[in-house]
Each structure stands twice: as structure tokens, then as C-alpha cells.
Motif scaffolding. Structure first.
Motif, PDB file in Angstrom:
ATOM      1  N   ASN A   7      56.363  17.400  29.224  1.00  0.00           N
ATOM      2  CA  ASN A   7      55.371  18.036  28.362  1.00  0.00           C
ATOM      3  C   ASN A   7      54.078  18.393  29.077  1.00  0.00           C
ATOM      4  N   GLN A   8      54.020  18.216  30.374  1.00  0.00           N
ATOM      5  CA  GLN A   8      52.799  18.494  31.125  1.00  0.00           C
ATOM      6  C   GLN A   8      52.934  19.826  31.833  1.00  0.00           C
ATOM      7  N   ARG A   9      52.014  20.744  31.556  1.00  0.00           N
ATOM      8  CA  ARG A   9      52.089  22.072  32.143  1.00  0.00           C
ATOM      9  C   ARG A   9      51.744  22.038  33.632  1.00  0.00           C
ATOM     10  N   VAL A  10      52.352  22.963  34.381  1.00  0.00           N
ATOM     11  CA  VAL A  10      52.232  22.995  35.842  1.00  0.00           C
ATOM     12  C   VAL A  10      51.614  24.324  36.258  1.00  0.00           C
ATOM     13  N   VAL A  11      50.615  24.260  37.109  1.00  0.00           N
ATOM     14  CA  VAL A  11      49.953  25.457  37.620  1.00  0.00           C
ATOM     15  C   VAL A  11      50.003  25.458  39.139  1.00  0.00           C
ATOM     16  N   ALA A  12      50.311  26.612  39.715  1.00  0.00           N
ATOM     17  CA  ALA A  12      50.229  26.816  41.162  1.00  0.00           C
ATOM     18  C   ALA A  12      49.015  27.680  41.449  1.00  0.00           C
ATOM     19  N   ILE A  13      48.206  27.246  42.402  1.00  0.00           N
ATOM     20  CA  ILE A  13      46.958  27.934  42.731  1.00  0.00           C
ATOM     21  C   ILE A  13      47.017  28.375  44.189  1.00  0.00           C
ATOM     22  N   THR A  14      47.055  29.683  44.434  1.00  0.00           N
ATOM     23  CA  THR A  14      47.008  30.149  45.819  1.00  0.00           C
ATOM     24  C   THR A  14      45.549  30.195  46.273  1.00  0.00           C
ATOM     25  N   GLY A  15      45.354  30.041  47.584  1.00  0.00           N
ATOM     26  CA  GLY A  15      43.985  29.963  48.085  1.00  0.00           C
ATOM     27  C   GLY A  15      43.281  28.702  47.630  1.00  0.00           C
ATOM     28  N   ALA A  80      52.091  28.399  35.105  1.00  0.00           N
ATOM     29  CA  ALA A  80      51.008  29.334  35.393  1.00  0.00           C
ATOM     30  C   ALA A  80      50.849  29.514  36.894  1.00  0.00           C
ATOM     31  N   LEU A  81      50.480  30.729  37.263  1.00  0.00           N
ATOM     32  CA  LEU A  81      50.181  31.078  38.648  1.00  0.00           C
ATOM     33  C   LEU A  81      48.789  31.689  38.686  1.00  0.00           C
ATOM     34  N   LEU A  82      47.909  31.099  39.468  1.00  0.00           N
ATOM     35  CA  LEU A  82      46.559  31.618  39.646  1.00  0.00           C
ATOM     36  C   LEU A  82      46.439  32.135  41.070  1.00  0.00           C
ATOM     37  N   ASN A  83      46.325  33.445  41.214  1.00  0.00           N
ATOM     38  CA  ASN A  83      46.274  34.071  42.540  1.00  0.00           C
ATOM     39  C   ASN A  83      44.824  34.231  42.990  1.00  0.00           C
ATOM     40  N   ILE A  84      44.350  33.225  43.722  1.00  0.00           N
ATOM     41  CA  ILE A  84      42.987  33.231  44.254  1.00  0.00           C
ATOM     42  C   ILE A  84      42.959  33.634  45.727  1.00  0.00           C
ATOM     43  N   ALA A  85      44.067  33.485  46.431  1.00  0.00           N
ATOM     44  CA  ALA A  85      44.105  33.813  47.864  1.00  0.00           C
ATOM     45  C   ALA A  85      43.625  35.244  48.092  1.00  0.00           C
ATOM     46  N   GLY A  86      42.838  35.430  49.133  1.00  0.00           N
ATOM     47  CA  GLY A  86      42.327  36.767  49.437  1.00  0.00           C
ATOM     48  C   GLY A  86      41.294  36.714  50.543  1.00  0.00           C
ATOM     49  N   GLY A  87      40.653  37.843  50.757  1.00  0.00           N
ATOM     50  CA  GLY A  87      39.655  37.922  51.811  1.00  0.00           C
ATOM     51  C   GLY A  87      38.674  39.047  51.547  1.00  0.00           C
ATOM     52  N   PHE A  88      37.616  39.078  52.346  1.00  0.00           N
ATOM     53  CA  PHE A  88      36.574  40.100  52.200  1.00  0.00           C
ATOM     54  C   PHE A  88      36.117  40.556  53.572  1.00  0.00           C
ATOM     55  N   VAL A  89      35.852  41.843  53.683  1.00  0.00           N
ATOM     56  CA  VAL A  89      35.218  42.373  54.881  1.00  0.00           C
ATOM     57  C   VAL A  89      34.310  43.527  54.475  1.00  0.00           C
ATOM     58  N   TRP A  90      33.153  43.608  55.108  1.00  0.00           N
ATOM     59  CA  TRP A  90      32.261  44.757  54.933  1.00  0.00           C
ATOM     60  C   TRP A  90      32.462  45.642  56.165  1.00  0.00           C
ATOM     61  N   GLN A  91      32.896  46.869  55.937  1.00  0.00           N
ATOM     62  CA  GLN A  91      33.176  47.758  57.066  1.00  0.00           C
ATOM     63  C   GLN A  91      33.157  49.210  56.591  1.00  0.00           C
ATOM     64  N   THR A  92      32.434  50.052  57.296  1.00  0.00           N
ATOM     65  CA  THR A  92      32.367  51.457  56.911  1.00  0.00           C
ATOM     66  C   THR A  92      33.655  52.177  57.291  1.00  0.00           C
ATOM     67  N   VAL A  93      33.889  53.296  56.639  1.00  0.00           N
ATOM     68  CA  VAL A  93      35.144  54.016  56.816  1.00  0.00           C
ATOM     69  C   VAL A  93      35.296  54.552  58.236  1.00  0.00           C
ATOM     70  N   ASP A  94      34.185  54.883  58.891  1.00  0.00           N
ATOM     71  CA  ASP A  94      34.288  55.442  60.249  1.00  0.00           C
ATOM     72  C   ASP A  94      34.520  54.376  61.316  1.00  0.00           C
ATOM     73  N   ASP A  95      34.554  53.122  60.920  1.00  0.00           N
ATOM     74  CA  ASP A  95      34.890  52.021  61.827  1.00  0.00           C
ATOM     75  C   ASP A  95      36.411  51.905  61.857  1.00  0.00           C
ATOM     76  N   ASP A  96      37.018  52.052  63.039  1.00  0.00           N
ATOM     77  CA  ASP A  96      38.484  52.117  63.107  1.00  0.00           C
ATOM     78  C   ASP A  96      39.148  50.760  63.355  1.00  0.00           C
ATOM     79  N   ARG A  97      38.425  49.688  63.205  1.00  0.00           N
ATOM     80  CA  ARG A  97      39.075  48.384  63.274  1.00  0.00           C
ATOM     81  C   ARG A  97      40.011  48.223  62.070  1.00  0.00           C
ATOM     82  N   PRO A  98      41.045  47.372  62.168  1.00  0.00           N
ATOM     83  CA  PRO A  98      42.120  47.374  61.163  1.00  0.00           C
ATOM     84  C   PRO A  98      41.780  46.612  59.884  1.00  0.00           C
ATOM     85  N   ALA A  99      40.664  46.952  59.262  1.00  0.00           N
ATOM     86  CA  ALA A  99      40.273  46.234  58.048  1.00  0.00           C
ATOM     87  C   ALA A  99      41.136  46.608  56.859  1.00  0.00           C
ATOM     88  N   TRP A 100      41.558  47.858  56.775  1.00  0.00           N
ATOM     89  CA  TRP A 100      42.267  48.307  55.578  1.00  0.00           C
ATOM     90  C   TRP A 100      43.597  47.588  55.406  1.00  0.00           C
TER      91      TRP A 100
END
Length: 230
Positions: A7-15, A80-100
Motif C-alpha cells: 500500500n505504499q506508493r513508490v516514486v523514482a526521481i532522476t537527478g 510516479a516518475l519525477l524527471n529532474i535530471a538535466g543541465g544548463f548552459v548559457w551560450q550564444t548561437v554563433d558559438d560553435d561549441r557543442p551545447a545544442w
């Protein structure tokens, strides 16, 4: 080892080893959930009473599936599944590093893989729930936010599409759209800002856990802004 309480609910939390993930895990435990943490990091010590799965590359579908299987093997169910995993980057479009590619992998692919892996189990729950973390900043992007906002916008579309696909079932799918979270990293990055205007992680956890609850059965496909006073 198993810890199956019918009777106990189970949640998986990414990140779950991150700042927000740890706070959500502690709040879920306080509400009586069985909690599993899934993260690429090996992390600090996980909250006592959780199943901690570190070193999981959720951009790999097989790794995501194996992690979800480990949760179900331990607890006998997944509600339940809580999808928290992720990342952030600040980068302008003319920067060709592989942020996208990196932003789409961290923010969209991780959520997609875990949703796919969790769905067979969530459909067996009487109140299966998926809660994704989008971004209020993805509603209208600004300079330097293109890669991040585009990937989070994709999470929004994933949320909406999956919610529609699952309407014949008891599984709901929603996303929270926070603005700036009050974390040590954000305080360090923005020392002149007033963090009292930001979103406390504990407040975001409250919204997420409500959406993960049986009481939220009437909400699906929603993109819910959680923006404090920003």
C-alpha cells in the motif's frame, strides 16, 4: 534485497543527487513514499531510506531501462516518475561549441528514455504519474538561452504529447516550469540579485509531489509555471 509494501506508493526521481532532487526526495519520504534516486553522479550520501542508483547514464535507453527495473525489483511497483535530471548552459548561437546536442541529451533524451522505461509499470498503478521539469524561460527565450530553451521546450512538447497518448489509461503527465531556483550555485552566479524573489526548491517540491499524488488525477498535459515573484 526487496522492500515491498503493497500500500505504499513508490516514486523514482532522476537527478536525485542534485540540489532540487535531494530536496524532493526528502519531501517525498516525509509524505510516506518509497523513494528511489537515479542519477549519473555517484553523489553525496543519499537521504536515509532511499534506493540510490548512481552512475546511470540516462541518455542510454538500456541504462534507463535497467535503472527502472532495479526500482521495481526492489519495491515491487512504480507509481510516479519525477524527471529532474538535466543541465544548463548559457551560450550564444554563433558559438560553435557543442551545447545544442548536449542540452537536448541532458534535458530531453533523459526524460524520454525514463518515460519509455517506466510506462509499463506506471500503467499498472492505480494512479500512475509522470512529472517533468521544464522551464519558464523556454516560453520565450532570450540571448544566450537558445540551446537550453529549445531543449526545455522539447520537454514541454513531450509532456503534452505523452499526456494525450495516455488519456485512455490512469497515467497523467504534467510538467512544472520553474523560473530561477534559490540554490547556492545561482546565488554565486547572481550575487546582486534578490533570492527572496526566486523559487525555493522546497516550494517546487510541493508542487511536484502534488502532481504525483492520486489527488491530481484531473490534471494532465499541464505546463504549470512555478515562478515565485520573478
Amino acid at each position: 534485497m526487496t522492500d515491498k509494501t503493497p500500500n505504499q506508493r513508490v516514486v523514482a526521481i532522476t537527478g536525485g543527487f542534485g540540489e532540487l532532487g535531494r530536496i524532493v526526495a526528502v519531501a517525498a519520504l516525509a509524505q510516506g513514499w518509497q523513494v528511489a534516486i537515479i542519477d549519473h553522479a555517484t553523489g553525496p550520501a543519499a537521504p536515509a531510506g532511499t534506493l540510490a542508483l548512481g552512475g546511470v547514464d540516462l541518455t542510454d535507453p538500456a541504462a534507463a531501462a535497467a535503472a527502472i527495473t532495479a526500482v521495481v525489483d526492489r519495491y515491487g511497483r512504480l507509481d510516479a516518475l519525477l524527471n529532474i535530471a538535466g543541465g544548463f548552459v548559457w551560450q550564444t548561437v554563433d558559438d560553435d561549441r557543442p551545447a545544442w546536442d548536449r542540452m537536448f541529451a541532458l534535458n530531453l533524451t533523459t526524460a524520454l528514455n525514463t518515460c519509455r522505461a517506466a510506462l509499463p509499470h506506471l500503467k499498472r498503478s492505480e494512479a500512475g504519474r509522470i512529472v517533468n521539469v521544464g522551464a519558464n524561460g523556454a516560453l520565450k527565450s532570450v540571448a544566450g538561452m537558445g540551446a537550453y530553451a529549445a531543449s526545455k521546450s522539447a520537454v514541454h512538447r513531450l509532456t503534452e504529447s505523452l499526456a494525450e497518448e495516455l488519456k485512455p489509461t490512469l497515467v497523467t503527465v504534467n510538467a512544472v516550469l520553474p523560473s530561477i531556483l534559490d540554490t547556492p550555485q545561482n546565488r554565486a552566479d547572481m550575487p546582486d540579485a534578490d533570492p527572496a524573489l526566486w523559487v525555493a526548491p522546497a516550494d517546487l517540491a510541493t508542487v511536484m509531489l502534488f502532481l504525483a499524488s492520486p489527488e491530481a488525477r484531473a490534471i494532465t498535459g499541464a505546463l504549470i509555471p512555478v515562478t515565485g515573484r520573478v
